[in-house]
Design a protein around this motif. Structure first.
Motif, PDB file in Angstrom:
ATOM      1  N   ASP A   1       0.838  -1.208   0.000  1.00  0.00           N
ATOM      2  CA  ASP A   1       0.000   0.000   0.000  1.00  0.00           C
ATOM      3  C   ASP A   1       0.867   1.250   0.000  1.00  0.00           C
ATOM      4  OD1 ASP A   1      -2.327  -1.324  -0.002  1.00  0.00           O
ATOM      5  OD2 ASP A   1      -2.811  -1.015   2.122  1.00  0.00           O
ATOM      6  N   HIS A   2       1.892   1.179   0.834  1.00  0.00           N
ATOM      7  CA  HIS A   2       2.789   2.320   0.991  1.00  0.00           C
ATOM      8  C   HIS A   2       3.482   2.636  -0.335  1.00  0.00           C
ATOM      9  CE1 HIS A   2       4.590   4.830   4.153  1.00  0.00           C
ATOM     10  NE2 HIS A   2       5.627   4.899   3.348  1.00  0.00           N
ATOM     11  N   ILE A   3       3.994   1.569  -0.951  1.00  0.00           N
ATOM     12  CA  ILE A   3       4.679   1.760  -2.247  1.00  0.00           C
ATOM     13  C   ILE A   3       3.716   2.360  -3.271  1.00  0.00           C
ATOM     14  CG2 ILE A   3       5.756   0.540  -4.193  1.00  0.00           C
ATOM     15  CD1 ILE A   3       6.935  -1.420  -2.162  1.00  0.00           C
ATOM     16  N   GLU A   4       2.492   1.857  -3.273  1.00  0.00           N
ATOM     17  CA  GLU A   4       1.501   2.361  -4.216  1.00  0.00           C
ATOM     18  C   GLU A   4       1.280   3.864  -4.017  1.00  0.00           C
ATOM     19  OE1 GLU A   4      -2.298   0.381  -3.921  1.00  0.00           O
ATOM     20  OE2 GLU A   4      -3.224   1.963  -5.135  1.00  0.00           O
ATOM     21  N   LEU A   5       1.108   4.232  -2.747  1.00  0.00           N
ATOM     22  CA  LEU A   5       0.895   5.644  -2.399  1.00  0.00           C
ATOM     23  C   LEU A   5       2.048   6.513  -2.906  1.00  0.00           C
ATOM     24  CD1 LEU A   5      -1.479   6.682  -0.723  1.00  0.00           C
ATOM     25  CD2 LEU A   5      -0.042   6.529   1.320  1.00  0.00           C
TER      26      LEU A   5
ATOM     27  N   THR B   1       4.061   7.885   5.765  1.00  0.00           N
ATOM     28  CA  THR B   1       3.682   7.179   7.003  1.00  0.00           C
ATOM     29  C   THR B   1       2.651   7.998   7.777  1.00  0.00           C
ATOM     30  OG1 THR B   1       5.521   8.196   8.200  1.00  0.00           O
ATOM     31  CG2 THR B   1       5.911   5.999   7.287  1.00  0.00           C
ATOM     32  N   ILE B   2       2.734   9.331   7.636  1.00  0.00           N
ATOM     33  CA  ILE B   2       1.792  10.187   8.362  1.00  0.00           C
ATOM     34  C   ILE B   2       0.406  10.138   7.727  1.00  0.00           C
ATOM     35  CG2 ILE B   2       1.378  12.568   9.143  1.00  0.00           C
ATOM     36  CD1 ILE B   2       4.459  12.890   9.088  1.00  0.00           C
ATOM     37  N   ALA B   3       0.382   9.769   6.435  1.00  0.00           N
ATOM     38  CA  ALA B   3      -0.894   9.712   5.723  1.00  0.00           C
ATOM     39  C   ALA B   3      -1.869   8.733   6.376  1.00  0.00           C
ATOM     40  CB  ALA B   3      -0.662   9.329   4.266  1.00  0.00           C
ATOM     41  N   ALA B   4      -1.334   7.797   7.147  1.00  0.00           N
ATOM     42  CA  ALA B   4      -2.215   6.842   7.848  1.00  0.00           C
ATOM     43  C   ALA B   4      -3.162   7.577   8.805  1.00  0.00           C
ATOM     44  CB  ALA B   4      -1.378   5.825   8.605  1.00  0.00           C
ATOM     45  N   ALA B   5      -2.721   8.758   9.254  1.00  0.00           N
ATOM     46  CA  ALA B   5      -3.551   9.530  10.184  1.00  0.00           C
ATOM     47  C   ALA B   5      -4.878   9.940   9.551  1.00  0.00           C
ATOM     48  CB  ALA B   5      -2.791  10.782  10.654  1.00  0.00           C
ATOM     49  N   ILE B   6      -4.911  10.067   8.218  1.00  0.00           N
ATOM     50  CA  ILE B   6      -6.179  10.413   7.578  1.00  0.00           C
ATOM     51  C   ILE B   6      -6.739   9.210   6.823  1.00  0.00           C
ATOM     52  CG2 ILE B   6      -5.776  12.895   7.457  1.00  0.00           C
ATOM     53  CD1 ILE B   6      -5.021  12.414   4.459  1.00  0.00           C
ATOM     54  N   GLY B   7      -6.349   8.029   7.277  1.00  0.00           N
ATOM     55  CA  GLY B   7      -6.974   6.817   6.748  1.00  0.00           C
ATOM     56  C   GLY B   7      -6.516   6.416   5.376  1.00  0.00           C
TER      57      GLY B   7
ATOM     58  N   PHE C   1      -2.149  17.683   5.882  1.00  0.00           N
ATOM     59  CA  PHE C   1      -3.189  16.663   5.751  1.00  0.00           C
ATOM     60  C   PHE C   1      -4.501  17.175   6.358  1.00  0.00           C
ATOM     61  CE2 PHE C   1       0.494  13.646   5.555  1.00  0.00           C
ATOM     62  CZ  PHE C   1       0.222  13.156   4.298  1.00  0.00           C
ATOM     63  N   GLY C   2      -4.405  17.812   7.515  1.00  0.00           N
ATOM     64  CA  GLY C   2      -5.583  18.359   8.186  1.00  0.00           C
ATOM     65  C   GLY C   2      -6.284  19.401   7.341  1.00  0.00           C
ATOM     66  N   PHE C   3      -5.489  20.319   6.777  1.00  0.00           N
ATOM     67  CA  PHE C   3      -6.076  21.375   5.948  1.00  0.00           C
ATOM     68  C   PHE C   3      -6.847  20.805   4.772  1.00  0.00           C
ATOM     69  CE2 PHE C   3      -2.425  24.314   7.336  1.00  0.00           C
ATOM     70  CZ  PHE C   3      -3.215  24.896   8.304  1.00  0.00           C
ATOM     71  N   LEU C   4      -6.320  19.718   4.206  1.00  0.00           N
ATOM     72  CA  LEU C   4      -6.895  19.195   2.964  1.00  0.00           C
ATOM     73  C   LEU C   4      -8.227  18.489   3.183  1.00  0.00           C
ATOM     74  CD1 LEU C   4      -3.738  17.845   1.121  1.00  0.00           C
ATOM     75  CD2 LEU C   4      -5.135  19.792   0.463  1.00  0.00           C
TER      76      LEU C   4
ATOM     77  N   ILE D   1     -11.511  20.150   2.140  1.00  0.00           N
ATOM     78  CA  ILE D   1     -11.614  20.695   0.774  1.00  0.00           C
ATOM     79  C   ILE D   1     -12.368  19.720  -0.128  1.00  0.00           C
ATOM     80  CG2 ILE D   1     -10.313  21.469  -1.262  1.00  0.00           C
ATOM     81  CD1 ILE D   1      -8.109  22.360   0.606  1.00  0.00           C
ATOM     82  N   PRO D   2     -13.392  20.210  -0.858  1.00  0.00           N
ATOM     83  CA  PRO D   2     -14.148  19.312  -1.733  1.00  0.00           C
ATOM     84  C   PRO D   2     -13.274  18.772  -2.870  1.00  0.00           C
ATOM     85  CG  PRO D   2     -14.828  21.599  -2.054  1.00  0.00           C
ATOM     86  CD  PRO D   2     -13.911  21.580  -0.883  1.00  0.00           C
ATOM     87  N   PHE D   3     -13.661  17.637  -3.409  1.00  0.00           N
ATOM     88  CA  PHE D   3     -12.991  16.946  -4.524  1.00  0.00           C
ATOM     89  C   PHE D   3     -11.620  16.377  -4.148  1.00  0.00           C
ATOM     90  CE2 PHE D   3     -15.778  20.017  -6.757  1.00  0.00           C
ATOM     91  CZ  PHE D   3     -16.662  19.073  -7.233  1.00  0.00           C
ATOM     92  N   ILE D   4     -10.695  17.254  -3.749  1.00  0.00           N
ATOM     93  CA  ILE D   4      -9.372  16.714  -3.463  1.00  0.00           C
ATOM     94  C   ILE D   4      -9.253  16.269  -2.007  1.00  0.00           C
ATOM     95  CG2 ILE D   4      -8.170  17.993  -5.263  1.00  0.00           C
ATOM     96  CD1 ILE D   4      -7.227  19.926  -3.063  1.00  0.00           C
ATOM     97  N   GLY D   5     -10.180  16.711  -1.167  1.00  0.00           N
ATOM     98  CA  GLY D   5     -10.030  16.443   0.267  1.00  0.00           C
ATOM     99  C   GLY D   5     -10.760  15.206   0.719  1.00  0.00           C
ATOM    100  N   GLY D   6     -11.093  15.189   2.002  1.00  0.00           N
ATOM    101  CA  GLY D   6     -11.791  14.047   2.576  1.00  0.00           C
ATOM    102  C   GLY D   6     -10.817  13.085   3.231  1.00  0.00           C
ATOM    103  N   ILE D   7     -11.403  11.986   3.736  1.00  0.00           N
ATOM    104  CA  ILE D   7     -10.585  10.983   4.409  1.00  0.00           C
ATOM    105  C   ILE D   7     -10.149   9.958   3.380  1.00  0.00           C
ATOM    106  CG2 ILE D   7     -10.704   9.079   6.077  1.00  0.00           C
ATOM    107  CD1 ILE D   7     -10.660  11.640   7.522  1.00  0.00           C
ATOM    108  N   GLY D   8      -8.900   9.563   3.391  1.00  0.00           N
ATOM    109  CA  GLY D   8      -8.490   8.469   2.518  1.00  0.00           C
ATOM    110  C   GLY D   8      -7.317   8.782   1.618  1.00  0.00           C
TER     111      GLY D   8
END
Ligand SMILES: Nc1ncnc2c1ncn2[C@@H]1O[C@H](COP(=O)(O)OP(=O)(O)OP(=O)(O)O)[C@@H](O)[C@H]1O
Ligand SMILES: [Mg+2]
Lengths: 214, 260
Positions: A24-28, A160-166, A73-76, A79-86
């Protein structure tokens, strides 16, 4: 029982999970890097002869780089379209971080060509586009690749921090480990991430040396 | 029209009262009121100290600079009206450090202008081989090398071959032998002389070395601070009374006898 062996047995028991998270990490990282490259390299080529645009675009890329990653990550998220969890939000953030090193190196590489070579190219009757694609770009390739290498290593860490937003990836173990105060869990995320960074550094470094012409 | 054709059939390059100033706040004039005609087949040597405007004059010929005043004519056309790309494809250019493309092989360097002009493969390959032989480099040994695998003298030879590739009627050479040791330099000068006689090109050759000028020129133009100080064929040049000529002549007298 020594902490080492407990660590190893943890790795052994969870190897499927760890492998999955690593992939998953490599893909990201790969997705983010490809997008960042497709933005930053052409942009660098575009701004090289346009000083006003150069200041603006490098300035903007610089600003993104200075925002602490967790905050970005929090700011994003809202934001619609580009934001959200995931994943999508995570990729947007990672792209923003990767832009600067690639953009800067593309620009620096394209500028740093021996003036005698450029003079000869112009005097031979090469057009601006021919000089850019057939002289500047191939000669700058090693430097551009060095930027891509730096960006990749940064991205592997920040992902690795991206896990914080799922967004998944190796950060999942680290965040769980921090919450549960488990060294084994933290290491299960941190060690593969470190190995990934080393491997990327090594491979891209090799490629870079092969492309160095002078 | 007849007058024009007749005119440029004699003079391949012509400066008509040309001045050029640097395009900045100071607007310093680095070429002042230069008038000069270069007939077909001439090897004109521009001699002058560093900063006298020699390179600037060359760049005015191939349209890399455009005059602030006056006109530069190349093959009968004013440089401001030429398509700069077409103009330059008809002018060979050799510079001091050769300026070879480090990512190209010798062969690819020489083939540059033919490839830009979309020559077919066979014709290009034949031409490259011919030119490498002409400048004294065995194609089988050198064609596939990169510039970094060559000595300075060999690089200069490749630079000359590259400039001649598409058989341009005009050749501009900016201190082509400046960075070489005296022995190699003398060798290349000798070869250049034979080559120039054989090829019948119109050549403008820049140097700050009077000896080189005397050896190669059919006519010497001495530049001083952007102005023409003297024009003379080599046999007469040393007899001129102009102080700048005397200064150069003095350098000739002190140099050879100087103890090592
Ligand atoms: N782009 C530039 N900006 C500012 N000054 C310039 C520029 N190009 C040339 N000059 C100035 O113009 C003058 C003539 O320069 P040029 O390069 O023609 O001299 P040169 O005779 O070729 O000298 P050299 O033998 O050192 O190569 C010099 O005083 C130089 O400083
Ligand atoms: Mg010069």
């Amino acid at each position: 029982m020594s902490p080492g062996s407990s660590g190893w047995s943890f790795f052994a028991e969870h190897r499927a999970e760890i492998l999955g998270a690593t992939l998953d990490h490599i893909e990201l990282v790969l997705i983010s890097m490809v997008i960042a490259m497709f933005i930053a390299v052409p942009l660098g080529m575009f701004i090289v002869q346009r000083p006003a645009l150069r200041a603006v675009s490098i300035g903007i890329a610089n600003i993104f780089q200075t925002i602490p990653s967790l905050a970005l990550f929090g700011f994003l998220i809202p934001i619609p379209f580009i934001g959200g969890i995931g994943k999508r939000t995570a990729i947007v953030a990672l792209v923003l971080y990767a832009l600067l090193p690639i953009l800067r190196n593309t620009y620096v590489g394209l500028r740093g060509i021996d003036p005698a070579v450029l003079e000869a190219a112009e005097a031979m009757g090469m057009t601006r586009a021919q000089i850019l694609f057939r002289v500047r770009f191939p000669l700058a390739l090693a430097v551009i690749l060095a930027g891509i290498r730096t960006a990749t290593i940064i991205t592997i860490g920040i992902a690795t921090i991206a896990a914080a937003i799922g967004a998944g990836g190796l950060g999942t173990f680290i965040f769980r480990g921090v919450a549960l105060v488990s060294d084994s869990l933290i290491l299960a995320g941190a060690i593969p991430a470190a190995l990934l960074a080393l491997a990327a550094d090594f491979l891209l470094g090799m490629l870079e040396r092969r492309l160095r012409v002078v | 029209m007849n007058a024009k054709t007749e005119h440029f059939s004699r003079n391949l390059i012509e400066f008509r009262d040309v001045s050029y100033h640097i395009n900045d706040i100071l607007r310093r004039e680095v070429i002042s009121s230069v008038s000069l005609a270069v007939p077909i087949g001439e090897t004109l040597v521009l001699l002058g100290r560093s900063g006298s405007g020699k390179t600037t004059l060359l760049r005015l010929i191939n349209g890399m600079l455009l005059p602030s005043r006056g006109q530069v004519l190349v093959q009968g056309g004013v440089t401001t009206e030429w398509d700069p790309i077409r103009l330059r494809r008809g002018i060979g250019y050799v510079i001091q450090e050769a300026g070879l493309f480090p990512h190209f092989t010798v062969e690819e360097n020489v083939a540059l202008v033919p490839s830009l002009e979309k020559w077919d493969r066979c014709r290009t390959a034949a031409r490259v081989g011919e030119l490498l032989c002409l400048v004294g480099l065995d194609p089988s040994e050198f064609a596939r090398r990169r510039p970094r695998e060559l000595s300075g003298g060999q690089r200069q030879r490749v630079g000359v071959a590259r400039a001649l590739a598409a058989d341009p009627p005009i050749l501009l050479m900016d201190e082509p032998f400046g960075a070489l040791d005296p022995v190699t330099r003398a060798e290349l000068q000798r070869e250049f002389r034979t080559l120039a006689q054989r090829l019948q090109k119109t050549i403008v050759f820049v140097t700050h070395d009077l000896r080189e000028a005397l050896l190669l020129a059919s006519r010497i133009v001495l530049l001083e601070a952007g102005r023409i100080a003297a024009v003379a064929p080599p046999q007469e040049f040393l007899r001129l009374e102009h102080p700048e000529v005397r200064a150069f002549a003095a350098s000739l007298e002190t140099n050879p006898g100087a103890p090592a």
